[in-house]
Design an enzyme around this catalytic site. Structure first.
Site, PDB file in Angstrom:
ATOM      1  N   LYS A   1      -9.783   1.405  -1.223  1.00  0.00           N
ATOM      2  CA  LYS A   1      -9.853   0.978   0.169  1.00  0.00           C
ATOM      3  C   LYS A   1     -11.199   1.333   0.795  1.00  0.00           C
ATOM      4  O   LYS A   1     -11.632   2.480   0.761  1.00  0.00           O
ATOM      5  CB  LYS A   1      -8.709   1.635   0.949  1.00  0.00           C
ATOM      6  CG  LYS A   1      -8.502   1.125   2.364  1.00  0.00           C
ATOM      7  CD  LYS A   1      -7.264   1.784   2.968  1.00  0.00           C
ATOM      8  CE  LYS A   1      -6.935   1.252   4.345  1.00  0.00           C
ATOM      9  NZ  LYS A   1      -5.718   1.888   4.897  1.00  0.00           N
TER      10      LYS A   1
ATOM     11  N   GLU B   1       0.859  -1.186   0.000  1.00  0.00           N
ATOM     12  CA  GLU B   1       0.000   0.000   0.000  1.00  0.00           C
ATOM     13  C   GLU B   1       0.900   1.243   0.000  1.00  0.00           C
ATOM     14  O   GLU B   1       2.031   1.214   0.504  1.00  0.00           O
ATOM     15  CB  GLU B   1      -0.851  -0.022   1.269  1.00  0.00           C
ATOM     16  CG  GLU B   1      -1.735   1.190   1.489  1.00  0.00           C
ATOM     17  CD  GLU B   1      -2.376   1.181   2.873  1.00  0.00           C
ATOM     18  OE1 GLU B   1      -3.426   1.813   3.026  1.00  0.00           O
ATOM     19  OE2 GLU B   1      -1.825   0.556   3.804  1.00  0.00           O
TER      20      GLU B   1
ATOM     21  N   CYS C   1      -4.758  -3.254   3.527  1.00  0.00           N
ATOM     22  CA  CYS C   1      -4.321  -2.965   4.886  1.00  0.00           C
ATOM     23  C   CYS C   1      -5.424  -3.085   5.945  1.00  0.00           C
ATOM     24  O   CYS C   1      -5.789  -4.178   6.345  1.00  0.00           O
ATOM     25  CB  CYS C   1      -3.665  -1.587   4.915  1.00  0.00           C
ATOM     26  SG  CYS C   1      -2.641  -1.292   6.391  1.00  0.00           S
TER      27      CYS C   1
END
Length: 265
Positions: A113, A41, A151
């Site tokens: 995300k 990321e 993440c």
């Protein structure tokens, strides 16, 4: 059979240097047989704090950094998954976006995300806009289907389950897992848990110290760590196969036996 590599490094504020590091790591992995390379990321740009520098660094998906990712993928004949700061036309914030670049020099899939890192003293939502809830994007490589998430999404098991329900055999998981008390233990535990409960491979690529916790790894559908890195810059590789997935699901048909589905909140 598909050979997968995770590429680990600590991205900084020089996008050209980050691009060069990505190229070197992708080339290293491809030379050893990798077909898919998963990078961290914020591989495009990372700063010590989540602030306006992320906004200033952002580019559209047809900008120079993603164009560079496409060139790397085409040069080495790999699928390259990496995190970028995507500029948005309709928002002063940016998107924390994953791009899967194909060996054909095109974008194979994107992922924005969903769960922002407003935890452990951080406020990602100050500068990042959460992605829209859409059907999970996947891409195929030599008979295996790959999905993506980012993440902090790892702490929400329903994210992975939706991707598996969309047909993914392998989860590509770029991260910048911020170091801290128990954080490394959370990372290794959760990565293995997502593989075990969904009977899929997980290729988790973290940033190395000091911006990340390191410990990038590739985990098989039974939770076995096939390859891993400590805190060094480099790559780790492992094979993924449909046969192994089928073998595990015969022993543990958890997906077939479950009694609940995922719904949107």
């Amino acid at each position: 059979m598909v050979e997968i590599a995770v590429a680990q490094f600590s991205a900084g504020q020089d996008k050209r240097e980050n691009h060069l590091t990505l190229r070197n790591l992708a080339g290293e992995a491809a030379a050893r047989g990798a077909r898919v390379v998963v990078a961290p990321e914020y591989a495009m740009f990372a700063a010590p704090r989540i602030d306006e520098r992320l906004i200033e660094s952002a580019e559209p998906l047809d900008g120079p950094f993603v164009s560079g990712l496409l060139e790397i993928a085409a040069e080495f004949g790999v699928y390259l998954v990496a995190g970028v700061n995507e500029a948005l036309a309709d928002d002063e914030r940016v998107s924390n976006t994953l791009v899967a670049a194909s060996p054909h020099g095109a974008i194979a899939a994107t992922y924005r995300k969903l769960h922002l890192y407003d935890a452990f003293g951080y406020r990602e939502s100050d500068v990042i806009r959460a992605g829209a809830i859409e059907a999970p994007a996947t891409f195929g490589v030599d008979g295996l289907t790959f999905g993506m998430q980012t993440c902090y999404d790892l702490r929400f098991p329903e994210v992975t389950r939706r991707i598996v329900d969309a047909g993914a055999d392998v989860l590509a998981l770029p991260a910048q897992w911020v170091p801290g008390p128990l954080k490394e233990d959370h990372w290794t535990t959760l990565v293995r848990a997502r593989a075990i409960e969904n009977t899929v491979y997980v290729a988790a690529a973290d940033q190395s110290a000091r911006t990340g916790s390191g410990n990038s790894m590739i985990v098989d559908p039974m939770g076995v760590v096939l390859a891993s890195l400590g805190d060094q810059v480099g790559t780790a590789r492992a094979d993924a196969s449909a046969e192994r997935i089928a073998e595990v699901r015969e022993k543990n048909p958890a997906l077939a036996l479950r009694r609940f589905a995922i719904t949107e909140r």
